[in-house]
Design an enzyme around this catalytic site. Structure first.
Site, short mmCIF file in Angstrom:
data_model
loop_
_atom_site.label_atom_id
_atom_site.label_comp_id
_atom_site.label_asym_id
_atom_site.label_seq_id
_atom_site.Cartn_x
_atom_site.Cartn_y
_atom_site.Cartn_z
N ARG A 41 0.82 -1.22 0.00
CA ARG A 41 0.00 0.00 0.00
C ARG A 41 0.86 1.27 0.00
O ARG A 41 0.52 2.25 -0.66
CB ARG A 41 -0.90 0.02 1.24
N LYS A 56 -16.55 -15.72 4.17
CA LYS A 56 -17.84 -15.02 4.13
C LYS A 56 -18.45 -15.01 2.75
O LYS A 56 -17.85 -14.52 1.80
CB LYS A 56 -17.67 -13.57 4.61
N GLY A 101 -6.13 -9.43 1.60
CA GLY A 101 -4.89 -9.73 2.32
C GLY A 101 -4.48 -11.19 2.26
O GLY A 101 -3.30 -11.51 2.08
N GLY A 134 -11.70 -5.04 0.73
CA GLY A 134 -13.09 -4.63 0.94
C GLY A 134 -13.58 -3.67 -0.12
O GLY A 134 -14.69 -3.80 -0.65
#
Length: 403
Positions: free
Chosen positions: A39, A203, A361, A384
């Site tokens: 990042r 998820k 990640g 996300g």
């Protein structure tokens, strides 16, 4: 949509102070050594452009979840040395984000100088879309630059409210521009065919809408990890004690997808076999079974050999690949083969000319396990935010720049 958004190329920063919202929320160990600097590295070109033009820079970021309470654990101070080395210049630090002390330090900045402020989340107002906090932050710069793709899906003050105080003088940095461009390739089906999307992770709720959005332009959708078990269950299979996210809506939405896209279900590929375990630990007893007949008391923790073969075969014929989420509990070495095989397969086909975009990640961590993260076309800096984009939604931080 990228055409509507101003970028840092639309401004000359000479004698101007750029307030840059970066995402330096990087993983660190107990010695404050950075475990993955992707990042930060991707934000360096934005910072360098402004320095080159003799502008001044104020950097704002968050780290972790301190919930409005200042603490040494979440301080950004450890970044000073790393940033100074990367940028080959002194990076100054201020232990506040707002107030007279910060204003004084900003006013003392000379052209080409950089000031890093303390963790935004030391102020509870950052996560509350607080107008006063945004106003105080807005005093620190002439031009607002958002280069924090990893946080652009959040309704936080520095992302959605702060830009309102800059009128026309707001834009995105190079990192954000790249992320939007590459994601648009997928969202509009512009990639070379065959287009393959691989979704994994535990998820399913965060990814169901994505399936609905990408099913119309994908050639193959591969589903692995915890995401696959609700599909198997709805088809009448027995998934034993495999972890399934508790969410009543999931079954209803999945049934709707099965009905609505009956003629397209052949593009959704589920694992055929799985490595099952009698407990959730690396040393558990294991066996390989068909995914739809997992005995009670056993749980699927990785995709099996024939599933690996099938998924890799599809990847190897693809020209455009997007991957988000592991296909097993890859942090346990005995259940990492599936995810590591996928990582290698995507890296190999990229070297042969395919375009690959990997986010999240865990997916990036598995690429690093195999030393093939540098072989991927683009590593997304926001798992996300990437998922929200794939639902074909304009992200709140991007909306704030356009408005």
């Amino acid at each position: 949509m990228i055409e509507e958004i101003k970028t840092i190329n639309d401004f000359n920063f000479k004698d101007q102070t750029a307030l840059i919202r970066v995402d330096f929320n990087v993983p660190i160990n107990k010695y404050y050594e950075i475990m993955d600097d992707t990042r930060i590295r991707y934000s360096i070109p934005t910072i360098k452009k402004i320095i080159y033009e003799k502008g001044k820079i104020v950097l704002i970021s968050h780290l972790g979840r301190p919930k409005g309470i200042p603490s040494k654990i979440y301080s950004l101070k450890f970044l000073i040395r790393y940033l100074s080395e990367q940028l080959k210049t002194t990076v100054n630090f201020c232990e506040n984000c707002i107030g007279q002390n910060v204003l004084n330090k900003v006013s003392e900045l000379k052209n080409g100088e950089i000031l890093l402020l303390e963790n935004l989340r030391f102020y509870k107002e950052e996560e509350e879309e607080n107008m006063n906090f945004a106003y105080e932050l807005s005093k620190l710069g002439d031009i607002y630059v958002n280069d924090a793709f990893g946080a652009v899906h959040r309704f936080h003050t520095s992302i959605t409210i702060l830009p309102k105080f800059f009128g026309e003088k707001k834009c995105i940095g190079f990192l954000m521009k790249k992320e939007i461009q590459y994601l648009n390739q997928f969202l509009h089906g512009k990639g070379k065919r065959p287009i393959t999307v691989l979704l994994g992770g535990a998820k399913i709720s965060s990814k169901i809408e994505i399936i609905e959005n990408i099913i119309n332009f994908s050639d193959h959708i591969l589903i692995g990890g915890g995401m696959s078990y609700p599909f198997i269950k709805i088809k009448g299979g027995n998934v034993g004690s495999s972890l399934i996210e508790k969410n009543r809506n999931i079954e209803m939405i999945l049934k709707k997808i099965f009905q609505k896209y009956q003629n397209k279900m052949n593009i959704i590929h589920l694992p055929k076999d799985v490595v099952i375990a009698d407990s959730f630990k690396n040393e558990a007893n294991t066996k390989i079974v068909s995914i739809d007949s997992i005995p009670n008391g056993w749980m699927g923790l990785d995709i099996g050999p024939s599933s690996i073969k099938n998924f890799c075969k599809i990847i190897e014929k693809s020209k455009t690949i997007l991957w988000n989420g592991p296909v097993g509990v890859f942090e346990f070495s005995n259940f990492s083969l599936g995810t590591r095989s996928i990582a290698k397969s995507i890296a190999n086909i990229t070297e042969k000319g395919a375009f690959s975009l990997v986010g999240g990640g865990d997916s990036i961590a598995s690429l690093k396990m195999e030393n093939c993260e540098k072989k991927i076309s683009y590593l997304s800096t926001g798992g996300g935010a990437m998922l929200e984009s794939l639902k074909n939604k304009t992200l709140p931080g991007i909306n704030a720049i356009i408005q």
